[in-house]
Write an enzyme that holds these catalytic residues in place. Sequence first.
Site, mmCIF file in Angstrom:
data_model
loop_
_atom_site.group_PDB
_atom_site.id
_atom_site.type_symbol
_atom_site.label_atom_id
_atom_site.label_comp_id
_atom_site.label_asym_id
_atom_site.label_seq_id
_atom_site.Cartn_x
_atom_site.Cartn_y
_atom_site.Cartn_z
ATOM 1 C CD GLU A 49 -26.944 -32.495 -17.448
ATOM 2 O OE1 GLU A 49 -27.052 -32.578 -16.205
ATOM 3 O OE2 GLU A 49 -27.359 -31.527 -18.110
ATOM 4 C CG ASP A 97 -3.802 1.888 5.616
ATOM 5 O OD1 ASP A 97 -3.850 2.699 4.672
ATOM 6 O OD2 ASP A 97 -4.200 2.171 6.768
ATOM 7 C CG ASP A 156 -2.122 0.900 1.054
ATOM 8 O OD1 ASP A 156 -2.356 1.368 -0.079
ATOM 9 O OD2 ASP A 156 -2.843 1.145 2.045
ATOM 10 C CD GLU A 169 -2.283 3.344 -4.491
ATOM 11 O OE1 GLU A 169 -3.282 3.517 -3.787
ATOM 12 O OE2 GLU A 169 -2.289 3.469 -5.738
ATOM 13 C CG ASP A 196 -5.977 -0.666 -0.566
ATOM 14 O OD1 ASP A 196 -5.732 0.349 -1.235
ATOM 15 O OD2 ASP A 196 -5.499 -0.879 0.555
ATOM 16 C CG HIS A 207 -22.383 -27.804 -23.034
ATOM 17 N ND1 HIS A 207 -23.216 -27.852 -24.130
ATOM 18 C CD2 HIS A 207 -23.004 -28.513 -22.061
ATOM 19 C CE1 HIS A 207 -24.290 -28.562 -23.855
ATOM 20 N NE2 HIS A 207 -24.187 -28.974 -22.600
#
Length: 479
Positions: free
Chosen positions: A358, A124, A9, A50, A75, A282
């Site tokens: 399936e 931070d 940060d 940053e 962030d 699909h």
Amino acid sequence: MREFIVEADGGSRGNPGPAGYGSVVIDAATGETLAERAEYIGVATNNVAEYRGLVAGLRAARELDPSATVRVRMDSKLVVEQMSGRWKIKHPDMKPLAAEAARVLPAAQVTYEWIPRERNKHADRLANEAMDAGKRGEQWEASASRAGLDARVRETPAVPEPAGPPGDAAAGAAKAREALTRSHLAPAAAQAPSGTEDAPATRVAGAADGQAAGSGGDEDTTKTRADRRAARGVAAQAAVTEAGPAPDAGRAAEGGPGVTPSVGWGAAPDLGAPATFVLLRHGETPLTPQKRFSGSGGTDPSLSDVGREQAERVAAAFARRGTIQHILASPLARTRETAGAVAARLGLEVTVEDGLIETDFGAWEGLTFGEVRERHPEDLNAWLADPEAEPTGGGESFAATATRIAATRDRLVARYAGRTVLLVTHVTPIKTFVRLALGAPPESLFRMELSAASVSAVAYYADGNASVRLLNDTSHLRP
């Protein structure tokens, strides 16, 4: 091979103004903090700070093990998107910094992930410590840092073990009711004292390249707030429906006056990034437009020309979004072919997952609904009315499919926690993922439309809750 997490940060008190960065290297396997870096860099912008934090964090990781894979978490949407190659770098101050970051480690060893600011507390606080030191005319010293300790102290208590499997809607609703009930009994949490060291670095939305790149961080912030409001509403409704209304619950959920929950969604613990399953049906096969039963017990058709075009279109859409980190596919030809088209565009490999296959429709394979009605009316009526009923000839019941999909879901959620995974599968598995996430009854399978090459999405959180994010999106197929 070792894996590190780099959290970085930077901030500027003025933008541009006095600036500093912080970065931390974490062992991905143990969560142990391995290295911290921070520095006051004089007058600079948020974005420069940053990037400087990113470079410092990558260098620290390289010093620990130059062969390790690194997951960078920041962030800063700007830095993450630019370093991932999805946004252009136009600002002259950013280009050399991005190039410097790219040179630290081979690109194949580094991935980038955006995280909310509240999940980037350690870095931070290091950045703020560096700026505080600069204000005093000093440089940051690791021996005097409290960033790691303070970040841990201010974290909410650990999330309790979920009462049910991940994505179990019933267990999630029970947890929500419990949280809301406790919130009306517990006093409001005391606010943390503010001070110079805690003062957040100034953030300017769209600063530098953010707007020029065509996007910014405010969209994510707005979406997060909307998700939280919606979640509070769902939790309040569940509590009112099954446990009776608690005082002021309705008003609090609507955002009006009332008691703000101190736990649960009102002030949720940091659950980390969810495991997000992007569910892709699909593309078309020759049987699809004829609406014939086509499960795992039939002829295993490949994609038609239309289906291959659909696969290319959805692959291009995923390439533009750039969020898929892994690709899994059912073992049937049509899903493997669809997954292969996406994998070729994204540069990823396809893992075959048998649990995504399936349903086996038994003797109904290859028949239309009308043909089954004509030939096996009693079996069809039973199948429509009872999830335990099997198709004629010993196919797989919907109940058995649900058991299989739930087991597959739990295994994949544990394997891909915090990751975004593309699951290329079929109508019944996708509808079952959605049904289980919503806690909907089995008959809901007949009330969902799911087109060929459509995209749906479900996110699974550490507390056992699931969030259906998307259903039957076909916008990528439009010319």
